[in-house]
Design an enzyme around this catalytic site. Structure first.
Site, PDB file in Angstrom:
ATOM      1  N   ASN A 206      59.936 -36.070  18.002  1.00 39.55           N
ATOM      2  CA  ASN A 206      60.607 -34.803  17.716  1.00 39.55           C
ATOM      3  C   ASN A 206      62.097 -35.071  17.527  1.00 39.55           C
ATOM      4  O   ASN A 206      62.542 -36.218  17.605  1.00 39.55           O
ATOM      5  CB  ASN A 206      60.351 -33.784  18.832  1.00 39.55           C
ATOM      6  CG  ASN A 206      60.858 -34.284  20.161  1.00 39.55           C
ATOM      7  OD1 ASN A 206      62.059 -34.438  20.369  1.00 39.55           O
ATOM      8  ND2 ASN A 206      59.942 -34.574  21.077  1.00 39.55           N
ATOM      9  N   ASP A 275      53.759 -32.786  23.793  1.00 34.83           N
ATOM     10  CA  ASP A 275      52.654 -32.220  24.571  1.00 34.83           C
ATOM     11  C   ASP A 275      51.335 -32.913  24.257  1.00 34.83           C
ATOM     12  O   ASP A 275      50.415 -32.879  25.058  1.00 34.83           O
ATOM     13  CB  ASP A 275      52.542 -30.712  24.287  1.00 34.83           C
ATOM     14  CG  ASP A 275      53.545 -29.941  25.127  1.00 34.83           C
ATOM     15  OD1 ASP A 275      53.674 -30.251  26.321  1.00 34.83           O
ATOM     16  OD2 ASP A 275      54.220 -29.045  24.578  1.00 34.83           O
ATOM     17  N   LYS A 285      48.409 -51.554  11.405  1.00 38.09           N
ATOM     18  CA  LYS A 285      48.952 -50.509  10.524  1.00 38.09           C
ATOM     19  C   LYS A 285      47.857 -49.950   9.625  1.00 38.09           C
ATOM     20  O   LYS A 285      47.126 -50.725   8.988  1.00 38.09           O
ATOM     21  CB  LYS A 285      50.065 -51.122   9.663  1.00 38.09           C
ATOM     22  CG  LYS A 285      50.731 -50.124   8.769  1.00 38.09           C
ATOM     23  CD  LYS A 285      51.793 -50.774   7.908  1.00 38.09           C
ATOM     24  CE  LYS A 285      52.267 -49.793   6.870  1.00 38.09           C
ATOM     25  NZ  LYS A 285      53.034 -50.427   5.812  1.00 38.09           N
ATOM     26  N   PHE A 319      63.952 -26.943  31.129  1.00 37.94           N
ATOM     27  CA  PHE A 319      64.521 -26.402  29.899  1.00 37.94           C
ATOM     28  C   PHE A 319      63.379 -25.741  29.134  1.00 37.94           C
ATOM     29  O   PHE A 319      62.220 -26.076  29.348  1.00 37.94           O
ATOM     30  CB  PHE A 319      65.135 -27.520  29.047  1.00 37.94           C
ATOM     31  CG  PHE A 319      66.600 -27.714  29.314  1.00 37.94           C
ATOM     32  CD1 PHE A 319      67.023 -28.309  30.485  1.00 37.94           C
ATOM     33  CD2 PHE A 319      67.559 -27.294  28.397  1.00 37.94           C
ATOM     34  CE1 PHE A 319      68.371 -28.484  30.751  1.00 37.94           C
ATOM     35  CE2 PHE A 319      68.914 -27.464  28.645  1.00 37.94           C
ATOM     36  CZ  PHE A 319      69.315 -28.055  29.820  1.00 37.94           C
ATOM     37  N   LYS A 333      57.368 -19.732  31.615  1.00 36.23           N
ATOM     38  CA  LYS A 333      57.397 -21.155  32.007  1.00 36.23           C
ATOM     39  C   LYS A 333      57.956 -21.321  33.418  1.00 36.23           C
ATOM     40  O   LYS A 333      57.452 -22.105  34.213  1.00 36.23           O
ATOM     41  CB  LYS A 333      58.260 -21.965  31.028  1.00 36.23           C
ATOM     42  CG  LYS A 333      57.500 -22.383  29.782  1.00 36.23           C
ATOM     43  CD  LYS A 333      58.341 -23.157  28.795  1.00 36.23           C
ATOM     44  CE  LYS A 333      57.570 -23.257  27.484  1.00 36.23           C
ATOM     45  NZ  LYS A 333      58.362 -23.645  26.346  1.00 36.23           N
ATOM     46  N   LYS A 337      55.400 -22.905  36.059  1.00 34.94           N
ATOM     47  CA  LYS A 337      55.677 -24.251  36.557  1.00 34.94           C
ATOM     48  C   LYS A 337      56.322 -24.231  37.948  1.00 34.94           C
ATOM     49  O   LYS A 337      56.570 -25.281  38.527  1.00 34.94           O
ATOM     50  CB  LYS A 337      56.572 -25.007  35.557  1.00 34.94           C
ATOM     51  CG  LYS A 337      55.929 -25.144  34.159  1.00 34.94           C
ATOM     52  CD  LYS A 337      56.571 -26.215  33.313  1.00 34.94           C
ATOM     53  CE  LYS A 337      56.053 -26.185  31.884  1.00 34.94           C
ATOM     54  NZ  LYS A 337      56.139 -27.467  31.194  1.00 34.94           N
TER      55      LYS A 337
HETATM   56  O1  PMT Z   1      68.312 -33.785  22.950  1.00 28.17           O
HETATM   57  P1  PMT Z   1      69.144 -32.809  22.140  1.00 28.17           P
HETATM   58  O2  PMT Z   1      69.165 -33.164  20.664  1.00 28.17           O
HETATM   59  O3  PMT Z   1      70.510 -32.613  22.715  1.00 28.17           O
HETATM   60  O4  PMT Z   1      68.416 -31.389  22.193  1.00 28.17           O
HETATM   61  C1  PMT Z   1      68.392 -30.670  23.388  1.00 28.17           C
HETATM   62  C2  PMT Z   1      67.008 -30.022  23.638  1.00 28.17           C
HETATM   63  C3  PMT Z   1      66.750 -28.963  22.583  1.00 28.17           C
HETATM   64  C4  PMT Z   1      65.911 -31.084  23.572  1.00 28.17           C
HETATM   65  C5  PMT Z   1      67.072 -29.412  25.095  1.00 28.17           C
HETATM   66  O5  PMT Z   1      68.089 -28.452  25.133  1.00 28.17           O
HETATM   67  C6  PMT Z   1      65.755 -28.772  25.464  1.00 28.17           C
HETATM   68  O6  PMT Z   1      65.461 -27.632  25.180  1.00 28.17           O
HETATM   69  N1  PMT Z   1      64.877 -29.564  26.141  1.00 28.17           N
HETATM   70  C7  PMT Z   1      63.492 -29.187  26.504  1.00 28.17           C
HETATM   71  C8  PMT Z   1      62.605 -29.382  25.298  1.00 28.17           C
HETATM   72  C9  PMT Z   1      61.169 -29.016  25.586  1.00 28.17           C
HETATM   73  O7  PMT Z   1      60.328 -29.882  25.578  1.00 28.17           O
HETATM   74  O8  PMT Z   1      60.963 -27.762  25.904  1.00 28.17           O
HETATM   75  P2  PMT Z   1      59.490 -27.133  26.214  1.00 28.17           P
HETATM   76  O9  PMT Z   1      59.736 -25.673  26.212  1.00 28.17           O
HETATM   77  O10 PMT Z   1      58.484 -27.679  25.281  1.00 28.17           O
HETATM   78  O11 PMT Z   1      59.160 -27.678  27.646  1.00 28.17           O
HETATM   79  C10 PMT Z   1      59.469 -26.954  28.844  1.00 28.17           C
HETATM   80  C11 PMT Z   1      59.909 -27.899  29.931  1.00 28.17           C
HETATM   81  O12 PMT Z   1      58.813 -28.734  30.334  1.00 28.17           O
HETATM   82  C12 PMT Z   1      61.033 -28.835  29.553  1.00 28.17           C
HETATM   83  O13 PMT Z   1      61.879 -28.968  30.680  1.00 28.17           O
HETATM   84  C13 PMT Z   1      60.343 -30.176  29.267  1.00 28.17           C
HETATM   85  O14 PMT Z   1      61.172 -31.299  29.582  1.00 28.17           O
HETATM   86  C14 PMT Z   1      59.149 -30.108  30.222  1.00 28.17           C
HETATM   87  N2  PMT Z   1      57.944 -30.791  29.756  1.00 28.17           N
HETATM   88  C15 PMT Z   1      57.346 -30.406  28.595  1.00 28.17           C
HETATM   89  C16 PMT Z   1      56.159 -31.018  28.219  1.00 28.17           C
HETATM   90  C17 PMT Z   1      55.604 -32.025  29.035  1.00 28.17           C
HETATM   91  N3  PMT Z   1      54.484 -32.633  28.685  1.00 28.17           N
HETATM   92  N4  PMT Z   1      56.217 -32.390  30.165  1.00 28.17           N
HETATM   93  C18 PMT Z   1      57.366 -31.786  30.536  1.00 28.17           C
HETATM   94  O15 PMT Z   1      57.945 -32.127  31.578  1.00 28.17           O
END
Ligand code: PMT
Length: 397
Positions: A206, A275, A285, A319, A333, A337
Site C-alpha cells: 500500500n 489485511d 516468477k 489509527f 474500530k 479492538k
Molecule cells: O505512512 P504515511 O505515508 O505517513 O501514512 C500515514 C497513514 C495513513 C498510514 C497513517 O496515518 C494511518 O492511518 N495508519 C493506519 C493505516 C491502517 O491500516 O488503518 P486501518 O483502518 O486499516 O487499521 C486500523 C488499525 O489497525 C491501524 O492502527 C492498523 O495499524 C491496525 N491493523 C490493521 C490491520 C491489521 N492486520 N493489523 C493491524 O494492527
C-alpha cells in the site's frame, strides 16, 4: 540541572543575551555561549565568558580543549540549544542546513531540542522568505519563541522584537521538562506498509511511506521515552535513539509486536498493515501465459486487535485510515479492538493520509471524547498523539 548552549547572532538585541544567560544560570543551568562573527561586533565574547564562567566559541576552528573536536563535543553535551537573538540570516542558514560557522555547525550536529528567539526588523520577519524558513524549521521540530510588537532600534514599528527574558526562560524550562515527561516509559510503534509476496518479484502493498509512524517515534523520543519502532519497508532514516526492528510482511510485524509488547507501556499502531495476503506465494516468477490470473488471499492476523486483548495497564492507540464515514468507522474500530484512543484520518482528503508531510487527524478517546485537529505537519500530529497518550497514562497512574 541541564547544560544549555546559547547561540548569539548579530542582532542589536545581542546585548539581551547577557540577561538571558544570567537568568538561565540563576535557574541552575550550565550555560555555554557560541557567537556568530557579527554578534562579536555588538557584544564582546569576554562579557559572556565572565557571565557564564565558560569559554566562548566563535570560530569553527576554535579548539579550547586539545584532543577534542569542539563543535561535536558542544553539540553532544547540550541538553538544549537556544538561539537568542536569531537574525533572519541565521534562521535562513539553519533552515537550509548550512554549516558555515560554529553556531550553525553545532545546530546541525546536535540531537538536542532547538529553540529560536528571533529578533529583526518587522519587514524582515514578515518576509515570505523568512516565514518559509520558519515553517521548514518548525516542521523539523524547532520551537520558535515568537517575537513581540514594538518600536525597533531603527525606528520602525511592528512584530520583530525579541521576546521578553522571562518568556524565553520559561520556554526553555518547559522544553526541558517536556524532554523528561516520558522518562522511563517504553513506547512501541508500528510504521509503514507491509509487503505480502505474490512471487519473488511481486507483492501486495500500500502507499504508506512510514512518515506518520516515524514522526511519532521522534516525538516520543523528544519526550524522553524509550522507543521501539517496528517498521515495514520505507525509504526513511529511523530517528536516532530508537530501537528499530525491520519487517516486510504482516505476519513478521505481528511476531515482532508480540515479542515486544510485554515490555511496553504504550503501543501506537500507525502502520498500514495488509489485511490479506496471497495464500500460496509462488516460488518462481510467474510468466505471462494466460489472459487471467486469480489470486486467492487469506486474512492476516489483526495485530492491534490481538495485542489489545491482553493490554492490561498499557495504553493502546490505533489509527484508522478511512475513505468514508470516517468518524463512524473509527468509533467502531475503537470499540471492537478495545483501544484507549484512535487517530482517524480521511486518506482521500487533500493534504491528509498516505505519503503527505501533513495530516488532519481526529482523536477519539475511549470515554467518547472527540478532538478534531486542524491540518498540520505530521510532526505536529505526532506530538498531539503522544501528548494524548501521556495524558491517559497520567490519569491512570
Ligand atoms: O505512512 P504515511 O505515508 O505517513 O501514512 C500515514 C497513514 C495513513 C498510514 C497513517 O496515518 C494511518 O492511518 N495508519 C493506519 C493505516 C491502517 O491500516 O488503518 P486501518 O483502518 O486499516 O487499521 C486500523 C488499525 O489497525 C491501524 O492502527 C492498523 O495499524 C491496525 N491493523 C490493521 C490491520 C491489521 N492486520 N493489523 C493491524 O494492527
Amino acid at each position: 540541572m541541564s547544560t544549555l548552549l546559547l547561540g548569539v547572532s548579530g542582532s542589536i538585541a545581542a546585548y539581551r543575551a547577557c540577561d538571558i544567560a544570567r537568568e538561565l544560570i540563576h535557574a541552575g543551568h550550565t550555560v555555554r555561549v557560541v557567537m556568530t562573527r557579527s554578534a562579536t561586533r555588538l557584544v564582546s565574547p569576554d562579557t559572556f565568558a565572565a557571565l557564564t564562567g565558560n569559554p566562548v566559541v566563535v570560530d569553527v576552528f576554535d579548539e579550547p580543549e586539545p584532543g577534542q573536536i569542539a563543535h561535536i563535543r558542544l553539540a553532544q553535551e547540550a541538553d538544549l540549544v537556544l538561539i537568542a537573538p536569531a537574525t533572519a540570516h541565521t534562521i535562513a542558514r539553519l533552515a537550509l542546513g548550512l554549516a558555515d560557522d560554529m553556531l550553525t555547525t553545532i545546530a546541525l550536529a546536535t540531537r538536542a531540542p532547538i529553540l529560536i528567539a528571533p529578533a529583526m526588523n518587522p519587514a524582515m520577519w514578515s518576509h515570505p522568505a523568512t516565514q518559509a524558513h520558519v515553517q521548514s524549521l518548525r516542521a523539523r521540530g524547532v520551537v520558535f519563541i515568537e517575537p513581540t510588537y514594538g518600536v525597533m532600534a531603527c525606528g520602525d514599528e511592528g512584530w520583530g522584537k525579541i521576546a521578553d527574558t522571562p518568556v524565553i526562560v520559561q520556554a526553555v524550562q518547559q522544553r526541558l521538562q517536556q524532554a523528561q515527561d516520558l522518562k522511563g516509559v517504553h513506547v512501541l510503534i508500528t510504521a509503514g506498509p507491509t509487503y505480502e509476496p505474490i512471487d519473488p518479484v511481486r507483492f501486495i502493498g500500500n502507499r504508506s511511506s512510514g512518515k506518520m509512524g516515524y514522526a511519532i517515534a521522534e516525538a516520543a523520543l523528544a519526550h524522553g521515552a524509550e522507543v521501539t519502532l517496528i517498521t515495514g519497508p520505507t525509504s526513511l532514516t529511523p530517528p536516532a535513539g530508537a530501537k528499530v526492528v525491520r519487517v516486510q510482511t504482516a505476519q513478521q510485524m505481528f511476531d515482532a509486536v508480540q515479542a515486544a509488547f510485554d515490555a511496553c507501556d504504550v503501543f501506537i499502531a500507525a502502520a498500514a498493515v495488509a489485511d490479506y495476503r496471497p495464500e500460496r506465494p509462488l516460488p518462481h516468477k510467474r510468466k505471462r501465459n494466460s489472459q487471467h490470473w486469480t489470486l486467492r488471499l487469506v486474512a492476516n492476523p489483526d495485530i492491534l486487535g490481538t495485542v489489545a486483548q491482553r493490554k492490561g495497564n498499557r495504553i493502546v492507540v490505533g489509527f484508522a485510515a478511512e475513505t468514508d464515514k470516517a468518524l463512524q468507522h473509527a468509533q467502531e474500530k475503537l470499540k471492537r479492538k478495545g483501544l484507549d484512543l484512535i487517530a482517524v484520518n480521511n486518506v482521500l482528503e487533500p493534504g491528509s493520509g498516505f505519503e503527505m508531510d501533513t495530516n488532519r487527524l481526529t482523536l477519539i478517546y475511549a470515554d467518547g471524547r472527540i478532538e478534531p485537529l486542524p491540518l498540520m505537519s505530521k510532526r505536529e500530529c505526532a506530538n498531539r498523539v503522544i501528548q494524548a497518550a501521556r495524558e491517559i497514562l497520567a490519569r491512570r497512574s
